[in-house]
Scaffold this active site. Structure first.
Site, PDB file in Angstrom:
ATOM      1  N   PHE A 124      41.581  33.358  26.490  1.00 13.68           N
ATOM      2  CA  PHE A 124      42.369  34.517  26.045  1.00 13.68           C
ATOM      3  C   PHE A 124      41.679  35.141  24.843  1.00 13.68           C
ATOM      4  O   PHE A 124      41.414  34.466  23.850  1.00 13.68           O
ATOM      5  CB  PHE A 124      43.800  34.127  25.669  1.00 13.68           C
ATOM      6  CG  PHE A 124      44.645  35.341  25.386  1.00 13.68           C
ATOM      7  CD1 PHE A 124      45.231  36.052  26.424  1.00 13.68           C
ATOM      8  CD2 PHE A 124      44.812  35.809  24.089  1.00 13.68           C
ATOM      9  CE1 PHE A 124      45.975  37.205  26.177  1.00 13.68           C
ATOM     10  CE2 PHE A 124      45.551  36.963  23.839  1.00 13.68           C
ATOM     11  CZ  PHE A 124      46.133  37.654  24.879  1.00 13.68           C
ATOM     12  N   ASP A 215      35.867  32.321  19.341  1.00  9.64           N
ATOM     13  CA  ASP A 215      37.130  33.018  19.084  1.00  9.64           C
ATOM     14  C   ASP A 215      38.068  32.004  18.428  1.00  9.64           C
ATOM     15  O   ASP A 215      38.618  31.128  19.095  1.00  9.64           O
ATOM     16  CB  ASP A 215      37.706  33.547  20.400  1.00  9.64           C
ATOM     17  CG  ASP A 215      39.039  34.272  20.205  1.00  9.64           C
ATOM     18  OD1 ASP A 215      39.687  34.050  19.155  1.00  9.64           O
ATOM     19  OD2 ASP A 215      39.435  35.032  21.105  1.00  9.64           O
ATOM     20  N   LYS A 244      45.273  36.063  13.576  1.00  6.60           N
ATOM     21  CA  LYS A 244      46.604  35.449  13.453  1.00  6.60           C
ATOM     22  C   LYS A 244      46.946  34.837  12.079  1.00  6.60           C
ATOM     23  O   LYS A 244      47.637  35.442  11.285  1.00  6.60           O
ATOM     24  CB  LYS A 244      46.793  34.413  14.556  1.00  6.60           C
ATOM     25  CG  LYS A 244      46.898  35.051  15.949  1.00  6.60           C
ATOM     26  CD  LYS A 244      47.407  34.081  16.978  1.00  6.60           C
ATOM     27  CE  LYS A 244      47.798  34.781  18.270  1.00  6.60           C
ATOM     28  NZ  LYS A 244      46.745  34.903  19.272  1.00  6.60           N
TER      29      LYS A 244
HETATM   30  C1  LIG Z   1      46.210  35.972  20.029  1.00  2.00           C
HETATM   31  C2  LIG Z   1      44.777  35.824  20.379  1.00  2.00           C
HETATM   32  C3  LIG Z   1      43.940  36.932  20.482  1.00  2.00           C
HETATM   33  C4  LIG Z   1      44.454  38.346  20.354  1.00  2.00           C
HETATM   34  O1  LIG Z   1      44.906  38.635  19.072  1.00  2.00           O
HETATM   35  P1  LIG Z   1      45.761  39.989  18.833  1.00  2.00           P
HETATM   36  O2  LIG Z   1      45.939  39.999  17.344  1.00  2.00           O
HETATM   37  O3  LIG Z   1      47.032  39.847  19.602  1.00  2.00           O
HETATM   38  O4  LIG Z   1      44.935  41.105  19.328  1.00  2.00           O
HETATM   39  C5  LIG Z   1      42.605  36.727  20.730  1.00  2.00           C
HETATM   40  N1  LIG Z   1      42.114  35.492  20.883  1.00  2.00           N
HETATM   41  C6  LIG Z   1      42.891  34.389  20.793  1.00  2.00           C
HETATM   42  C7  LIG Z   1      42.274  33.031  20.946  1.00  2.00           C
HETATM   43  C8  LIG Z   1      44.257  34.521  20.559  1.00  2.00           C
HETATM   44  O5  LIG Z   1      45.031  33.434  20.506  1.00  2.00           O
END
Ligand SMILES: *Cc1c(COP(=O)(O)O)cnc(C)c1O
Length: 392
Positions: A124, A215, A244
């Site tokens: 994700f 990420d 986050k």
């Molecule tokens: C939540 C998340 C995203 C996206 O972040 P947003 O602030 O909602 O755009 C990207 N990568 C990971 C691993 C996430 O958990």
């Protein structure tokens, strides 16, 4: 717009790990805005730091130097293997920056005309067009085709399949600019990275000068029990993306890179709000509090306690529960295929005054504030057990 299937609950105020709805009902918050509210709700230090910043300066353009931004960049680079930081406002935006950087790396370093980026199945990376293309889950692509060009997917933690894909992509010479991957897959089901897999990926990327980007939007900033997720894998990435937990509830995102792959030149990438004094003050306060309160040690201890409590829960309900997995305070409780689904369990927990979030259909995710105490963890598992019993 109806982009979320929302619960009919209005959350109005919070304190620490607790939130209250408009009817006055209290909930133990093991969602924390999905791994966002690092210091819990209405944290005193964050409140004071941000109030002070509001009385000083909220926003100026990146046309000028921003001391808070430089300080936050230094706070990140001094505590990590990274050297330079670009600030933005979300995880998806941070990944967009990483994707642009990766493509430039492909052009400049590897001489590739149409560079590819490899990402994992069940990953994700966000919902903007390139980030959602990077996301290896077809259900998020459905209805939004055509997707962005230049992405290929490998099964997570599968060394042989990764090597096969890389060799296939590079059969006629350099083609791959970067690998973009989570050190622990969050949304995809709370699946920790396998150190042996990641060591091999690092080796192959080193051999070919392929950029390795982690990420860390969900696992970064202390949630794993180390400040960064990559510390669990015994290797260093060339770049990480953050968002986050970094702002403790104030929107902020970041791409942090090693000096050697800092390919952006003035004018090549930008973000109006990115790194403004207010958001950076939030980030500085979160990092300072993690240090002052020794939260990494605390997260490790609370992670162990949560794992132990979940293991006991699994042993009491072997027909419903399969086990649990995760790092620190990102833990997933795995439901059996024949058990109620994760969304059903989350809904039943809400009725018991416990906020949880699914990670896929079969995993219930715990991502509480890093400040959660042992009594809260025991209370959360107690409420979850009551919820499971109502479903049985
Ligand atoms: C939540 C998340 C995203 C996206 O972040 P947003 O602030 O909602 O755009 C990207 N990568 C990971 C691993 C996430 O958990």
């Amino acid at each position: 717009m109806d982009t979320y299937a929302r619960f009919p609950v209005e959350l109005e105020r919070g304190r620490g790990v607790w939130v209250w709805d408009s009817a006055g009902k209290r909930y133990l918050d093991c969602v924390a805005g999905i791994a966002v509210c690092t210091l819990g709700h209405s944290n005193g230090r964050l409140k004071r730091a941000l109030s002070h910043q509001l009385g000083k300066l909220q926003h100026v353009s990146n046309l000028y130097r921003i001391p808070e931004q430089e300080q936050l960049a230094a706070a990140i680079t001094n505590r990590s293997c990274l050297d330079r930081v670009f600030f933005c406002n979300s995880g998806a935006e941070a990944n967009e920056a990483a994707i642009k950087l990766a493509r430039k790396h492909g052009h400049v370093v590897r001489g590739i005309e149409q560079p590819l980026i490899l990402t994992a199945q069940a990953s994700f990376h966000g919902r903007t067009l390139a980030a959602v293309t990077a996301t290896g889950q077809p259900k998020y692509h459905q209805g939004f085709e055509p997707m962005v060009q230049g992405f290929r997917y490998f099964p997570y933690n599968d060394t042989a399949a990764f090597e096969a894909l890389l060799n296939q992509c590079e059969a006629n010479g350099p083609a791959v600019a970067a690998v973009l991957v989570e050190p622990l897959q969050g949304e995809g089901g709370v699946i920790p990275g396998d150190p042996a897999f990641f060591r091999r990926v690092r080796e192959l990327c080193d051999e070919k000068h392929i950029l390795l980007v982690f990420d860390e939007v969900q696992i970064g900033v202390g949630r794993s029990g180390d400040l960064w997720g990559y510390e669990h894998l015994g290797i260093e990435p060339d770049a990480i993306t953050l968002a986050k937990g970094l702002g403790g509830g104030i929107p902020i995102g970041a791409l942090a890179v090693k000096q050697a792959v800092d390919h952006f030149r003035p004018g090549e990438h930008a973000s109006t709000f990115g790194g403004n004094p207010f958001a950076c003050r939030a980030g500085l306060t979160v990092l300072a509090e993690i240090e002052r309160r020794q939260l990494l040690k605390h997260v490790r201890a609370m992670g162990v306690l949560l794992q132990e409590e979940l293991a006991k829960l699994v042993s009491r309900h072997p027909g419903l529960l399969e086990g649990s997995r995760g790092w620190g305070l990102l833990q997933g409780l795995v439901l059996r295929p024949e058990a109620p689904s994760a969304p059903e369990v989350v809904k039943a927990a809400l009725a018991e005054g416990l906020l949880l979030v699914p990670a896929g259909t079969q995993v219930v995710r715990f991502v509480p504030p890093l400040t959660i105490k042992p009594r809260h963890i025991r209370e959360a598992v107690k409420r979850l057990e009551r919820a499971l019993i109502t479903l049985a």
